[in-house]
Motif scaffolding. Structure first.
Motif, PDB file in Angstrom:
ATOM      1  N   SER B  45      44.319 102.442  70.461  1.00 41.76           N
ATOM      2  CA  SER B  45      43.476 101.749  71.180  1.00 41.76           C
ATOM      3  C   SER B  45      42.373 101.628  70.542  1.00 41.76           C
ATOM      4  N   THR B  46      41.652 102.471  69.969  1.00 43.16           N
ATOM      5  CA  THR B  46      40.423 102.158  69.385  1.00 43.16           C
ATOM      6  C   THR B  46      40.806 101.419  68.007  1.00 43.16           C
ATOM      7  N   ALA B  47      42.027 101.633  67.389  1.00 42.74           N
ATOM      8  CA  ALA B  47      42.214 100.741  66.330  1.00 42.74           C
ATOM      9  C   ALA B  47      42.458  99.242  66.590  1.00 42.74           C
ATOM     10  N   LEU B  48      43.005  99.041  68.029  1.00 43.98           N
ATOM     11  CA  LEU B  48      42.932  97.663  68.488  1.00 43.98           C
ATOM     12  C   LEU B  48      41.712  96.932  68.931  1.00 43.98           C
ATOM     13  N   ALA B  49      40.781  97.813  69.176  1.00 44.60           N
ATOM     14  CA  ALA B  49      39.538  97.529  69.539  1.00 44.60           C
ATOM     15  C   ALA B  49      38.820  96.984  68.263  1.00 44.60           C
ATOM     16  N   LEU B  68      41.998 102.576  58.229  1.00 47.19           N
ATOM     17  CA  LEU B  68      41.682 104.066  58.030  1.00 47.19           C
ATOM     18  C   LEU B  68      41.960 104.845  59.482  1.00 47.19           C
ATOM     19  N   ILE B  69      41.867 104.229  60.565  1.00 44.90           N
ATOM     20  CA  ILE B  69      42.253 104.893  61.484  1.00 44.90           C
ATOM     21  C   ILE B  69      43.778 105.318  61.727  1.00 44.90           C
ATOM     22  N   LEU B  70      44.805 104.488  61.288  1.00 44.54           N
ATOM     23  CA  LEU B  70      45.884 104.369  61.189  1.00 44.54           C
ATOM     24  C   LEU B  70      46.497 105.759  60.469  1.00 44.54           C
ATOM     25  N   THR B  71      45.762 105.815  59.172  1.00 40.79           N
ATOM     26  CA  THR B  71      45.834 106.769  58.214  1.00 40.79           C
ATOM     27  C   THR B  71      45.575 108.386  58.889  1.00 40.79           C
TER      28      THR B  71
END
Lengths: 493, 104
Positions: B45-49, B68-71
């Motif tokens: 959700s933070t990645a979406l934001a 980066l968040i995905l990794t």
């Protein structure tokens, strides 16, 4: 990228190279002593490149990394602390079953994360450093899978740290929404233009970020994980979590506040003030009820981070930023030496292939008669934690106190000072409780308390160095104060 | 053709809802597998934001942070699954209450 920029990045590059070499060496060379030596030599080489880099700082390398005196000081501290942990871990691991060499790989990766963290000037590098540190730590905490306490500690740290990272990231996203930049340097201009919904984004975003940071620093009310993780993790790793991980995160928090001029947000500082008071009081009070040395040290570290916040908050005064950096740096150096030493003793006590660390106060009874050197070193560490004169902890506490007195001039600053004094008073009791336990004659029936402990060579030297530095900097702190002063003067405050 | 864009507020509200769902999941679930999944929802959700905000400012930073968040989330879950195996190996259960003994 110019040559100067490459030279500035040398500490990071050499560190990464050492990690690659260790990674490649481990499968072919299953030798704990060799891998430990390789890691320590690599760390020392990185340390040398840090000293070499001092000539060209401050320099901004890409928007991601800012290498300056501040970053270099903390890099040095992190490298030295990692050397100490690596040596303590050798003695800790050598008699255990199974292949333990990967421990050093994880340790170096975690240290690299901490180093990236202290020199980051952009949220992307901040995230990378933080997670490199965090993810290596999950594996380190559960590394020598033994009792279930270790597994529980690793699981708790993984879940709670993940939640904290998510909070931190969501806060960052909101700040990004308001300011349109993720670079610390560009935020300086951004923070002044807050209108309409931007103000909401900044406030909510900062609150979420602070919650995440306070968790990582284990400040009350986000401290619940600390005692469990400290108790469950192997003692050298606990030392690493308590010093390098927290120190690096505090360093970047301070840098963020000073660089982006976030000190102008009174409400954030007020929230931090409440957290500081709660940490100092709750940390010290809860430590009174513990019977495990590791748990006592965990609560004491919560209180110590509260003391650090006192210096941090003093930065809000006009011209207070220099004092905040100076006080926090000295206190952190003192905290590193002392905490490494204290957990070093626990680590040496727990050597050998045992199920859990020897951290019950009862097993420290009579240590003075059994192991005078170890007991003396532990006493010095505990007195330094309590802030008794002639130890480095006293000078650190004195700095915090000076910053607190300055801060007391402004509104609500006096309450921080009161909490600092009350907290230090309570602290004296439980530190001395351990010292008294060590002087006591153990009950003859208690096997753990009469067991013979051999002081290993590497660990012995680490303890000797730490105790020596602790006394030397306590009696004659001038060189370190001058070093920190010159670092502070080089900053654009 | 005119580009149809989603207002920033809508995206952020969606991200906040997902974040809260993940947080509730982490807090109420007792099964480690579901806790890890909830954690993943929070991080994503933070990645979406970040994607939404990056679109607002027309900057690539949002997408960089997304990668980066995905990794990071993948690495975190990888270690988490390793611990999950350990938990199952030792207790024959994925219930986190089974492993909760430290107190004080």
């Amino acid at each position: 990228m110019s040559n100067t920029e490459l030279v500035a990045l040398l500490p990071l590059i050499s560190f990464a190279t050492v990690i690659t070499i260790v990674l490649l060496a481990i499968p072919f060379w299953r030798n704990l002593k060799g891998i430990c030596a390789l890691s320590v030599v690599g760390l020392l080489i990185s340390l040398a490149t840090i000293l070499w880099t001092t000539r060209i700082v401050p320099i901004q390398v890409t928007p991601l990394v800012l290498i300056d005196q501040y970053a270099l000081l903390f890099m040095t501290l992190i490298c030295l602390a990692t050397v100490a942990v690596a040596l303590l871990a050798y003695d800790y691991l050598k008699e255990r079953e199974g292949q333990q060499e990967e421990f050093y790989l994880l340790l170096l990766l975690a240290a690299l994360g901490a180093i990236v963290l202290v020199c980051s000037s952009h949220f992307a590098s901040f995230l990378l450093g933080l997670e490199l540190l965090g993810i290596s730590l999950y594996a380190l905490i559960s590394f020598p899978i033994r009792g279930q306490a270790t597994l529980e500690a690793a699981l708790k740290y993984l879940i709670l740290s993940g939640v904290a990272s998510a909070f931190l990231l969501f806060g960052t996203a909101l700040i990004f929404a308001a300011l349109g930049t993720l670079s610390f340097n560009e935020m300086v201009q951004g923070f002044y233009v807050d209108v309409g919904s931007n103000r909401l984004y900044v406030m909510v975003g900062s609150a979420l970020m602070l919650a995440g940071i306070c968790f990582k620093l284990s400040l009350v009310p986000f401290h619940m994980w600390t005692p469990d993780v400290y108790e469950g993790a192997p003692a050298p790793v606990t030392a690493f979590v308590a010093t390098v991980s927290k120190g690096a995160i505090f360093a970047i928090l301070l840098r963020f506040f000073i660089w982006t001029d976030a000190y102008q947000y009174e409400s954030i500082l007020f929230g931090l003030g409440i957290i500081a008071v709660l940490s100092m009081l709750a940390g010290n009070l809860l430590a009174l009820m513990q019977s495990s040395v590791k748990r006592i040290l965990a609560y004491s570290s919560i209180a110590h981070l509260g003391y650090l916040l006192v210096a941090f908050i003093a930065g809000r005064l006009a011209g207070g930023a220099a004092l905040a950096v100076e006080a926090a740096s000295y206190f952190l150096v003192a905290y590193f030496i002392t905490t490494l030493g204290a957990f070093g003793v626990v680590s040496i006590m727990s050597n050998g292939n045992r199920e859990r660390d020897l951290d019950d106060i009862a097993s420290y009874e009579g240590l003075f008669s059994r192991r005078p050197f170890l007991a003396t070193a532990f006493t010095a560490m505990l007195l330094s934690l309590a802030g008794i004169p002639l130890t480095v902890g006293f000078v650190g506490k004195f700095y915090i106190f000076a910053a607190g007195v300055q801060g007391a001039l402004a509104s609500y600053g006096w309450s921080l000072l009161v909490a600092l004094i009350i907290g230090s008073g309570i602290g004296l009791y439980y530190y001395l409780r351990i010292v008294f336990a060590m002087t006591k004659r153990p009950a003859a029936t208690d096997s753990a308390a009469t067991e013979w402990i051999t002081i290993p060579v590497a660990g012995g030297w680490v303890m000797l160095t730490l105790t020596g530095t602790l006394l030397a900097l306590g009696v004659y702190p001038t060189p370190l104060i001058e070093l920190i002063n010159s670092m502070v003067r080089s900053l654009p405050l | 053709m005119e580009a149809v864009s989603v207002p920033l507020e809508h995206g952020l509200v969606l991200a906040a809802l997902l974040f809260s769902l993940g947080l509730i999941g982490v807090m109420v679930r007792r099964n480690l597998l579901f806790i890890l999944m909830s954690l993943e929802i929070m991080l994503n959700s933070t990645a979406l934001a970040f994607i939404m905000v990056g679109a607002r400012w027309a900057k690539p930073d949002g997408q960089v942070m997304f990668m980066l968040i995905l990794t990071v989330a993948a690495a975190e879950v990888a270690v988490g699954l390793g611990l999950l195996l350990q938990l199952h190996h030792r207790f024959r259960s994925l219930d986190t209450n089974a492993a909760s003994h430290l107190r004080g």
